[in-house]
Design a protein around this motif. Structure first.
Motif, PDB file in Angstrom:
ATOM      1  N   MET A   1      58.885  -8.380  38.440  1.00 58.06           N
ATOM      2  CA  MET A   1      57.682  -9.159  38.398  1.00 58.06           C
ATOM      3  C   MET A   1      57.957 -10.651  38.789  1.00 58.06           C
ATOM      4  O   MET A   1      57.200 -11.235  39.484  1.00 58.06           O
ATOM      5  N   LYS A   2      59.131 -10.949  38.308  1.00 58.71           N
ATOM      6  CA  LYS A   2      59.325 -12.507  38.158  1.00 58.71           C
ATOM      7  C   LYS A   2      60.149 -12.879  39.578  1.00 58.71           C
ATOM      8  O   LYS A   2      59.854 -14.066  40.273  1.00 58.71           O
TER       9      LYS A   2
ATOM     10  N   TYR B   1      50.258 -13.122  37.522  1.00 56.06           N
ATOM     11  CA  TYR B   1      50.179 -13.393  36.012  1.00 56.06           C
ATOM     12  C   TYR B   1      50.927 -14.919  36.285  1.00 56.06           C
ATOM     13  O   TYR B   1      51.712 -15.159  36.995  1.00 56.06           O
ATOM     14  N   GLY B   2      50.607 -15.512  35.500  1.00 55.80           N
ATOM     15  CA  GLY B   2      51.405 -17.041  35.083  1.00 55.80           C
ATOM     16  C   GLY B   2      52.757 -16.791  34.845  1.00 55.80           C
ATOM     17  O   GLY B   2      53.302 -16.021  34.201  1.00 55.80           O
TER      18      GLY B   2
ATOM     19  N   ILE C   1      54.422 -14.228  31.986  1.00 55.77           N
ATOM     20  CA  ILE C   1      55.619 -13.518  32.064  1.00 55.77           C
ATOM     21  C   ILE C   1      56.816 -13.603  31.377  1.00 55.77           C
ATOM     22  O   ILE C   1      57.553 -12.580  31.022  1.00 55.77           O
ATOM     23  N   VAL C   2      57.209 -14.832  31.393  1.00 55.39           N
ATOM     24  CA  VAL C   2      58.560 -15.311  30.424  1.00 55.39           C
ATOM     25  C   VAL C   2      58.216 -14.917  29.087  1.00 55.39           C
ATOM     26  O   VAL C   2      59.128 -14.158  28.512  1.00 55.39           O
ATOM     27  N   ARG C   3      57.035 -15.119  28.522  1.00 56.29           N
ATOM     28  CA  ARG C   3      56.803 -14.741  27.177  1.00 56.29           C
ATOM     29  C   ARG C   3      56.575 -13.284  26.954  1.00 56.29           C
ATOM     30  O   ARG C   3      57.446 -12.637  26.016  1.00 56.29           O
ATOM     31  N   ALA C   4      56.266 -12.468  27.851  1.00 59.20           N
ATOM     32  CA  ALA C   4      56.297 -11.113  27.796  1.00 59.20           C
ATOM     33  C   ALA C   4      57.591 -10.457  27.891  1.00 59.20           C
ATOM     34  O   ALA C   4      58.030  -9.598  27.149  1.00 59.20           O
TER      35      ALA C   4
END
Length: 167
Positions: free
Chosen positions: A164-165, A3-4, A8-11
């Motif tokens: 995930m990050k 994922y971009g 991930i940051v928005r999610a």
């Protein structure tokens, strides 16, 4: 699946927002359940006076606003987490459970408390008010506990998205 970073940051942001709002809502539920509910259920119909009259407690607007804000953030979190299948699936399950408890609230709790408010404001009193108020209080303990469990189910999802990050 990759994922971009922005995705991930928005999610992550929306998942954290809905989790925070859920826990704030839980705090209000716990306060109401621990402090207010025992007072108005203590000795009906006399104790219903806390709910009636010009200055009686009417938390309907508060709960409508809080649940609306929470459910909007929950849906937005679902939208932003949609591509992350494990998180999406768990969010869908938690949202379904949340909405089931909300339906129970609208079908049982709201109509009954409105009846209790009507009695406080002079409507004809029923003979089983103490039993009904006690049942309402007991079922409310269960309902609030379920809401707390659902919100706790968001914590592992928050941890997963943080992990995930770092991958």
């Amino acid at each position: 699946m990759e994922y971009g970073a922005n995705y991930i940051v928005r999610a992550e942001t929306w998942l954290f927002i809905t989790t925070l709002v859920y826990f704030l809502m839980n705090g209000a539920q716990i306060f109401e359940t621990a402090v207010i509910v025992p007072k108005w259920t203590a000795s009906p119909p006399e104790s219903f006076q806390l709910l009636g009259g010009r200055y009686g407690l009417n938390l309907k607007t508060f709960w409508i606003v809080v649940h609306t804000i929470h459910e909007i953030t929950f849906v937005v979190a679902l939208i932003f987490c949609w591509k992350i299948m494990p998180i999406r699936n768990w969010l869908l399950l938690l949202f379904f459970l949340h909405m089931a408890v909300r339906a129970w609230t609208l079908m049982y709790f709201a109509p009954n408390i409105m009846t209790f408010q009507d009695v406080a404001n002079g409507a004809a009193s029923e003979t089983d008010l103490l039993d009904r108020a006690n049942l309402w209080r007991t079922l409310n303990y269960i309902r609030v506990s379920i809401f707390i469990l659902i919100s706790c189910g968001l914590i592992p999802l928050c941890i997963s998205i943080i992990n995930m990050k770092t991958r």
